[in-house]
Design a protein around this motif. Structure first.
Motif, PDB file in Angstrom:
ATOM      1  N   VAL A  23     -17.373 -74.181  74.500  1.00 31.13           N
ATOM      2  CA  VAL A  23     -15.936 -74.460  74.535  1.00 31.13           C
ATOM      3  C   VAL A  23     -15.304 -73.898  75.808  1.00 31.13           C
ATOM      4  CG1 VAL A  23     -13.734 -73.949  73.423  1.00 31.13           C
ATOM      5  CG2 VAL A  23     -15.682 -74.662  72.033  1.00 31.13           C
ATOM      6  N   LEU A  24     -15.646 -72.661  76.150  1.00 36.38           N
ATOM      7  CA  LEU A  24     -15.099 -72.052  77.366  1.00 36.38           C
ATOM      8  C   LEU A  24     -15.538 -72.824  78.605  1.00 36.38           C
ATOM      9  CD1 LEU A  24     -15.497 -68.228  76.620  1.00 36.38           C
ATOM     10  CD2 LEU A  24     -13.387 -69.573  76.644  1.00 36.38           C
ATOM     11  N   LEU A  25     -16.823 -73.228  78.620  1.00 31.47           N
ATOM     12  CA  LEU A  25     -17.323 -73.999  79.760  1.00 31.47           C
ATOM     13  C   LEU A  25     -16.583 -75.320  79.881  1.00 31.47           C
ATOM     14  CD1 LEU A  25     -19.425 -74.454  82.022  1.00 31.47           C
ATOM     15  CD2 LEU A  25     -20.913 -75.471  80.285  1.00 31.47           C
ATOM     16  N   GLY A  26     -16.427 -76.025  78.755  1.00 26.19           N
ATOM     17  CA  GLY A  26     -15.746 -77.309  78.787  1.00 26.19           C
ATOM     18  C   GLY A  26     -14.305 -77.192  79.249  1.00 26.19           C
ATOM     19  N   ILE A  27     -13.583 -76.196  78.718  1.00 27.65           N
ATOM     20  CA  ILE A  27     -12.180 -76.021  79.102  1.00 27.65           C
ATOM     21  C   ILE A  27     -12.058 -75.624  80.569  1.00 27.65           C
ATOM     22  CG2 ILE A  27     -10.142 -74.586  78.721  1.00 27.65           C
ATOM     23  CD1 ILE A  27     -10.871 -74.510  75.766  1.00 27.65           C
ATOM     24  N   THR A  28     -12.930 -74.718  81.017  1.00 29.46           N
ATOM     25  CA  THR A  28     -12.867 -74.260  82.414  1.00 29.46           C
ATOM     26  C   THR A  28     -13.116 -75.415  83.383  1.00 29.46           C
ATOM     27  OG1 THR A  28     -13.633 -72.042  81.799  1.00 29.46           O
ATOM     28  CG2 THR A  28     -13.875 -72.693  84.108  1.00 29.46           C
ATOM     29  N   TRP A  32     -10.540 -77.293  85.986  1.00 30.16           N
ATOM     30  CA  TRP A  32     -10.850 -77.419  87.417  1.00 30.16           C
ATOM     31  C   TRP A  32     -10.712 -78.870  87.861  1.00 30.16           C
ATOM     32  CZ3 TRP A  32     -14.971 -79.872  90.062  1.00 30.16           C
ATOM     33  CH2 TRP A  32     -15.021 -79.581  91.430  1.00 30.16           C
ATOM     34  N   GLN A  33     -11.246 -79.812  87.069  1.00 32.09           N
ATOM     35  CA  GLN A  33     -11.125 -81.226  87.417  1.00 32.09           C
ATOM     36  C   GLN A  33      -9.658 -81.670  87.386  1.00 32.09           C
ATOM     37  OE1 GLN A  33     -13.260 -83.232  88.599  1.00 32.09           O
ATOM     38  NE2 GLN A  33     -15.246 -82.290  88.176  1.00 32.09           N
ATOM     39  N   THR A  34      -8.886 -81.133  86.461  1.00 28.34           N
ATOM     40  CA  THR A  34      -7.459 -81.457  86.401  1.00 28.34           C
ATOM     41  C   THR A  34      -6.749 -80.983  87.658  1.00 28.34           C
ATOM     42  OG1 THR A  34      -7.442 -81.329  83.980  1.00 28.34           O
ATOM     43  CG2 THR A  34      -5.322 -81.116  85.105  1.00 28.34           C
ATOM     44  N   ARG A  35      -7.066 -79.766  88.096  1.00 27.16           N
ATOM     45  CA  ARG A  35      -6.454 -79.254  89.324  1.00 27.16           C
ATOM     46  C   ARG A  35      -6.843 -80.109  90.523  1.00 27.16           C
ATOM     47  NH1 ARG A  35      -7.809 -74.230  86.958  1.00 27.16           N
ATOM     48  NH2 ARG A  35      -9.700 -74.098  88.223  1.00 27.16           N
ATOM     49  N   ARG A  36      -8.117 -80.527  90.589  1.00 28.19           N
ATOM     50  CA  ARG A  36      -8.543 -81.384  91.696  1.00 28.19           C
ATOM     51  C   ARG A  36      -7.789 -82.709  91.673  1.00 28.19           C
ATOM     52  NH1 ARG A  36      -9.911 -80.951  95.845  1.00 28.19           N
ATOM     53  NH2 ARG A  36     -11.636 -82.419  96.047  1.00 28.19           N
ATOM     54  N   ALA A 221     -12.257 -84.676  83.669  1.00 29.40           N
ATOM     55  CA  ALA A 221     -11.523 -83.684  82.873  1.00 29.40           C
ATOM     56  C   ALA A 221     -11.539 -84.082  81.397  1.00 29.40           C
ATOM     57  CB  ALA A 221     -10.084 -83.566  83.377  1.00 29.40           C
ATOM     58  N   PHE A 222     -11.305 -85.366  81.111  1.00 33.75           N
ATOM     59  CA  PHE A 222     -11.328 -85.834  79.729  1.00 33.75           C
ATOM     60  C   PHE A 222     -12.702 -85.601  79.098  1.00 33.75           C
ATOM     61  CE2 PHE A 222     -12.352 -89.161  76.663  1.00 33.75           C
ATOM     62  CZ  PHE A 222     -11.339 -88.988  75.743  1.00 33.75           C
ATOM     63  N   GLN A 223     -13.772 -85.852  79.847  1.00 36.30           N
ATOM     64  CA  GLN A 223     -15.125 -85.663  79.324  1.00 36.30           C
ATOM     65  C   GLN A 223     -15.399 -84.200  78.995  1.00 36.30           C
ATOM     66  OE1 GLN A 223     -17.923 -87.407  82.051  1.00 36.30           O
ATOM     67  NE2 GLN A 223     -16.952 -89.422  81.955  1.00 36.30           N
ATOM     68  N   TRP A 224     -14.941 -83.287  79.857  1.00 38.56           N
ATOM     69  CA  TRP A 224     -15.194 -81.867  79.588  1.00 38.56           C
ATOM     70  C   TRP A 224     -14.365 -81.369  78.409  1.00 38.56           C
ATOM     71  CZ3 TRP A 224     -19.399 -79.839  80.990  1.00 38.56           C
ATOM     72  CH2 TRP A 224     -19.992 -80.138  82.206  1.00 38.56           C
ATOM     73  N   TYR A 225     -13.124 -81.833  78.286  1.00 33.45           N
ATOM     74  CA  TYR A 225     -12.328 -81.476  77.110  1.00 33.45           C
ATOM     75  C   TYR A 225     -12.991 -82.024  75.842  1.00 33.45           C
ATOM     76  CZ  TYR A 225      -8.243 -79.602  79.579  1.00 33.45           C
ATOM     77  OH  TYR A 225      -7.395 -78.813  80.334  1.00 33.45           O
ATOM     78  N   ALA A 226     -13.508 -83.244  75.918  1.00 30.85           N
ATOM     79  CA  ALA A 226     -14.180 -83.847  74.771  1.00 30.85           C
ATOM     80  C   ALA A 226     -15.410 -83.043  74.373  1.00 30.85           C
ATOM     81  CB  ALA A 226     -14.564 -85.294  75.085  1.00 30.85           C
ATOM     82  N   ALA A 228     -15.821 -79.807  74.736  1.00 31.65           N
ATOM     83  CA  ALA A 228     -15.349 -78.591  74.071  1.00 31.65           C
ATOM     84  C   ALA A 228     -14.947 -78.885  72.625  1.00 31.65           C
ATOM     85  CB  ALA A 228     -14.169 -78.000  74.847  1.00 31.65           C
ATOM     86  N   VAL A 229     -14.232 -79.991  72.410  1.00 32.31           N
ATOM     87  CA  VAL A 229     -13.798 -80.347  71.056  1.00 32.31           C
ATOM     88  C   VAL A 229     -14.999 -80.673  70.176  1.00 32.31           C
ATOM     89  CG1 VAL A 229     -12.521 -82.044  69.700  1.00 32.31           C
ATOM     90  CG2 VAL A 229     -11.527 -81.123  71.801  1.00 32.31           C
ATOM     91  N   MET A 230     -15.954 -81.432  70.709  1.00 32.11           N
ATOM     92  CA  MET A 230     -17.126 -81.815  69.924  1.00 32.11           C
ATOM     93  C   MET A 230     -17.973 -80.605  69.550  1.00 32.11           C
ATOM     94  SD  MET A 230     -18.280 -85.357  71.812  1.00 32.11           S
ATOM     95  CE  MET A 230     -19.744 -85.498  70.772  1.00 32.11           C
ATOM     96  N   ALA A 231     -18.091 -79.643  70.475  1.00 32.65           N
ATOM     97  CA  ALA A 231     -18.855 -78.427  70.166  1.00 32.65           C
ATOM     98  C   ALA A 231     -18.197 -77.656  69.026  1.00 32.65           C
ATOM     99  CB  ALA A 231     -18.955 -77.552  71.416  1.00 32.65           C
TER     100      ALA A 231
END
Length: 254
Positions: A23-28, A32-36, A221-226, A228-231
């Protein structure tokens, strides 16, 4: 006697720790992708604003890159044909190639000091059989007028090893303005110019837009958030499943 079904959560430390890390990895990574993406969007907004501005003439005085980045500039002077440098790993439409970089001596100004700007003249394809072989291209002699877009730098690509001392005709992966100024001894403006004006020199000038990739970063960003949610969902569902299975097992008779 019928067995009642009860929900019960079974907590296990190892899956919990693994879930927290995912979850932490996905959110982080999502942040980062959102900031980019936000950075690219800010560049796009600045591009659209400054594309509407009139072309300005570049003189010999040193300019502030923050004030003129992405502006269209008109330059008058001459190319220094003896100091070309080639940026490698710059593909165009899937074809490997180089950016041709060359210093441009600005016409005499009121400062009385020679001033130069590094110009990306265009793109050349790379010889697939011999990386070091460069196609010939003409360089206009004498005083010419060109136009281009002000860029802070040429961007960076992955570089392995040390490129060694910079010299004329060098093929490099990356190049900084300060590095070029130190090697050439030219007094350079603190920015580069992507030439956009046409010239009969066999070079292509289909420059990638600096803001390219906004949607890509949003998608990542959407993929990494997804992830985190799935985990988190997987941890909760499997915890309840294991807990319920243990709870609802029929008691064994002695």
């Amino acid at each position: 006697m019928p067995i009642g079904f009860r929900f019960r959560f079974r907590f296990r430390l190892v899956p919990f720790v693994a879930t927290v890390l995912l979850v932490l990895l996905g959110i982080t990574l999502a942040q980062w992708q959102t900031r980019r993406g936000d950075q690219k969007q800010a560049i796009e907004n600045r591009l659209l604003q400054r594309e509407a501005d009139a072309t300005v003439k570049l003189g010999g005085a040193l300019q502030d890159v923050d004030q003129i980045e992405f502006r269209h500039m008109a330059l008058r002077g001459e190319f220094i044909a003896g100091w070309p440098v080639y940026l490698d790993n710059r593909p165009l439409n899937g074809v490997a190639g180089f950016y041709v970089l060359m210093p441009f001596k600005l016409a005499a100004s009121d400062t009385g000091v020679d001033s130069y700007v590094l110009v990306a003249r265009g793109w050349l394809p790379r010889d697939p059989a011999d990386r070091s072989k460069l196609p010939s291209y003409p360089t206009p002699a004498g005083t010419v007028e060109i136009e281009g877009l002000v860029r802070r730098d040429f961007g960076h690509v992955l570089q392995l090893g040390d490129a060694g001392p910079l010299r004329p005709q060098a093929i490099v992966q990356n190049l900084g303005i300060d590095e070029f100024a130190a090697a050439s001894k030219f007094r350079l403006q603190p920015f580069v110019i992507e030439q956009t004006s046409n010239a009969d020199d066999h070079l292509l000038r289909d420059w990638p837009r600096p803001s390219l990739g906004i949607e890509k970063h949003r998608g990542y960003a959407f993929q990494w958030y997804a992830l985190a949610v799935m985990a988190l969902i997987f941890f909760v569902v499997t915890g309840f499943r294991r807990g319920s299975e243990n709870t609802n097992k029929p008691a064994q008779s002695g």
